[in-house]
Design an enzyme around this catalytic site. Structure first.
Site, short mmCIF file in Angstrom:
data_model
loop_
_atom_site.label_atom_id
_atom_site.label_comp_id
_atom_site.label_asym_id
_atom_site.label_seq_id
_atom_site.Cartn_x
_atom_site.Cartn_y
_atom_site.Cartn_z
N HIS A 133 1.01 -1.33 -0.12
CA HIS A 133 0.13 -0.45 -0.08
C HIS A 133 1.14 1.05 -0.06
O HIS A 133 -0.05 2.21 -0.28
CB HIS A 133 -0.63 0.06 1.23
CG HIS A 133 -1.93 -1.30 1.37
ND1 HIS A 133 -3.27 -1.32 1.93
CD2 HIS A 133 -2.49 -1.85 -0.01
CE1 HIS A 133 -4.14 -2.11 1.56
NE2 HIS A 133 -3.45 -2.40 0.61
N TYR A 358 3.85 -9.39 -6.81
CA TYR A 358 3.65 -9.13 -5.46
C TYR A 358 2.34 -9.70 -5.66
O TYR A 358 1.66 -9.20 -4.41
CB TYR A 358 3.92 -7.67 -4.83
CG TYR A 358 5.22 -8.03 -4.50
CD1 TYR A 358 5.05 -8.33 -2.80
CD2 TYR A 358 6.53 -7.02 -4.31
CE1 TYR A 358 6.44 -8.49 -2.17
CE2 TYR A 358 7.71 -6.86 -4.38
CZ TYR A 358 7.82 -7.93 -2.82
OH TYR A 358 8.67 -6.93 -1.92
N HIS A 361 -1.44 -12.89 -2.18
CA HIS A 361 -3.23 -12.89 -1.68
C HIS A 361 -3.27 -14.28 -0.99
O HIS A 361 -4.11 -14.21 0.52
CB HIS A 361 -4.50 -12.60 -2.42
CG HIS A 361 -4.64 -11.67 -2.81
ND1 HIS A 361 -4.30 -11.13 -4.45
CD2 HIS A 361 -4.69 -10.77 -2.19
CE1 HIS A 361 -4.67 -10.09 -4.63
NE2 HIS A 361 -4.95 -8.94 -3.01
#
Length: 598
Positions: A133, A358, A361
């Site tokens: 993030h 990346y 999940h």
């Protein structure tokens, strides 16, 4: 030579010293052959105009990190590439849906039973989302969604399935389509401090450069009200809340320390210095704590520590620099922090291939067990939706944060494998109620952004392409599943699917193919940032600030704010590895042992 040895023997099979030499050779090759800019950057320069501000502090939007190219890495800049432009065109509309991404989600990714990554704890899963993030965000465009056909037996509530596209570059060039970022590409803790003026301003406390934190450890509700939950913030959950709260507390602790050491600093100066220190500490934690936990091969553990501390090592190197300073400019001797800034001839940005590898999940479980730090007994059990953005405040109000950290430290994340995608992320709902299958979206994203499929990706990173599904998976049952979905053509296998199917090196949580991107980009994120290189010094950070970065790590941050976690962390080599279960201490002294009579 490094490529030849790697392809014929494999770096992971070599003794540590030889393995390190091969990785250094591979990194050099990747720097010269796998960096492609998407420049000139269209980033709007909305940063500060006060030279005293941006010369010695990180800007809100990431501008002016590189003083010769102020838009480099800033909000609105383009993603770069690790593959040549001719290999980075998006899939055609027909090929983008072949094989059907929803079919891949249902048949290859659905979690039949939870496959744990037993060498890690759940904080490791939360940490990588916390960092992602900070690094990138593409956003989405709902105006012309992808239309995904569904089979008759598919229970999806929306027919057909609609997937929002990645927004196009507002200033496209003549080559392959490019995309821009909504977060700065710098390692600047923007996920905490914010990139919009409204949030960054609302989060500031009125005194001593601090951040506003309420009784449950979150920004007050009036600060949260300025956040747009239709974007990245809508992915917020309890795991992220723990880390946001932890490093907001750390920022305020740094402010207190600096204010005590330097009473003359203004509130703005304290904020700026604390952000520099906090960002550097998070980069250090990612380099020497998180990465060695998830790629725990002895060679890569040493390599990551050399990246930060140099060949002199942590103890000797720190003592040496404190007494004599840095001798020479070599990053190999003293580590990258404090070495000269270098972009290796290509303006810095993160890349679409970096984003693609990346996609992790499967690390997230579907079920969560909360435990008491006092005696390890189970206090609550929840499913993932109970921990989502609209329920975070309720969960933190019910359970002390120390207990939540302990619960995450005791639990395992999922393994990055096929058939291990969280069920709740395959059928989740946005805040507005729109259904989403994140597994389907993950497949589409790489295809629409021109990330090569698995075999082509391997060739472009000078790895041998696989000749069969059996060679890819190392076994037959999974190979048969892949063969059926991909119509017996191994070259059609998507990058993410291949990364999950590929056998991993010893100690690795992700594939060796993905590791090639990390070899290149993990050092680049440090080497290109002047606040980790030429400006990683006392004059910018203050002496106390530099010492704070040197003297702290993930363990000390946890114990500073939650000292009651000490028994759970005692003897645990890495804070991202499983913690100790606490035991109930006796409340009364045991009866004295009676001596036997003569």
């Amino acid at each position: 030579m490094a490529q030849y040895i790697d392809q014929s023997v494999g770096w992971a099979r070599l003794p540590k010293v030889l393995g390190l030499a091969v990785l250094i050779g591979l990194r050099h090759q990747l720097r010269t052959s796998n960096l492609y800019a998407a420049e000139p950057s269209p980033a709007p320069l909305t940063g500060p105009v006060d030279a005293g501000n941006y010369l010695g502090a990180r800007t809100r939007d990431g501008s002016y990190n590189d003083l010769s190219d102020p838009g480099m890495g800033a909000v609105g800049c383009r993603f770069g590439r690790n593959v040549p432009p001719e290999h980075s065109y998006p899939e055609s509309a027909q090929r983008l849906l072949d094989p059907n991404p929803r079919l891949i989600s249902r048949t290859l990714l659905t979690r039949d039973s939870f496959q744990p990554a037993t060498t890690l704890n759940l904080l490791a899963a939360a940490w990588i989302q916390f960092e992602v993030h900070d690094w990138f965000a593409h956003g989405s465009d709902p105006t012309q969604p992808w239309v995904v056909p569904l089979r008759v037996d598919d229970p999806w509530p929306q027919r057909p399935m609609l997937v929002e596209r990645t927004p196009p570059d507002p200033h496209p060039g003549d080559g392959p389509p490019t995309f821009t970022t909504q977060e700065s590409h710098w390692w600047d803790a923007s996920q905490i401090y914010g990139t919009t003026p409204a949030f960054a301003s609302a989060l500031r406390a009125p005194e001593q450069g601090k951040l506003r934190i309420d009784d449950v450890g979150l920004p007050p509700p009036e600060v949260e009200a300025v956040v747009d939950l239709s974007g990245t913030a809508g992915n917020f959950w309890v795991g992220l809340a723990l880390l946001h709260s932890l490093f907001m507390r750390e920022h305020n602790a740094i402010c207190d320390h600096l204010a005590q050491k330097y009473p003359h600093l203004t509130s703005q100066q304290l904020y700026d210095k604390a952000r520099l220190v906090n960002s550097a500490l998070m980069a250090k934690i990612h380099t020497v704590d998180w990465t060695p936990a998830i790629i725990a091969h002895p060679t890569t553990v040493t390599a990551m520590r050399v990246n930060w501390f140099g060949l002199l090592g942590e103890r000797l190197g720190t003592r040496f620099q404190r007494r004599f300073g840095r001798i020479g400019t070599s990053a190999l001797v003293h580590g990258i922090p404090g070495s000269p800034t270098t972009h290796h001839g290509v303006p810095y940005s993160l890349t679409e291939e970096f984003v693609a590898v990346y996609r992790m999940h499967p690390l997230i479980p579907d079920e969560f067990t909360f435990r008491s730090l006092a005696d390890d007994h189970v206090t609550a059990q929840h499913e993932l939706p109970d921990l989502s953005v609209l329920n975070v405040r309720a969960r933190l109000s019910e359970t002390p944060m120390a207990d939540l950290l302990y619960s995450f430290g005791r639990a395992h994340p999922g393994a990055l494998s096929l058939h291990n995608f969280p069920r709740h992320l395959q059928h989740m709902h946005r805040v507005d109620g729109t259904p989403m299958d994140l597994a389907t979206i993950d497949v589409i994203r790489s295809r629409e952004r021109g990330v090569p499929r698995y075999n082509e990706f391997r060739k472009l990173f000078r790895l041998k392409p696989v000749n069969s599904f059996e060679e890819l998976t190392g076994e037959t049952a999974l190979a048969a599943e892949l063969r059926e979905v991909y119509d017996d053509d191994v070259n059609l296998v998507d990058l993410m699917i291949g990364l999950y199917a590929e056998p991993k090196p010893p100690g690795f949580g992700f594939s060796d193919t993905a590791f090639r991107v990390f070899i290149l980009m993990a050092t680049r994120r440090l080497e290109s940032d002047r606040f980790f290189t030429t400006d990683f010094r006392d004059e910018t950070y203050t002496v106390a600030g530099m010492n704070w970065v040197r003297d702290n790590d993930m363990r000390s941050v946890l114990l500073r704010h939650f000292p009651e976690l000490s028994p759970a962390l005692a003897g645990v080599a890495n804070p991202f590895a499983p913690w100790n279960p606490v035991s109930v201490r006796p409340t009364t002294a045991p009866a004295p042992t009676r001596k036997a009579s003569a």
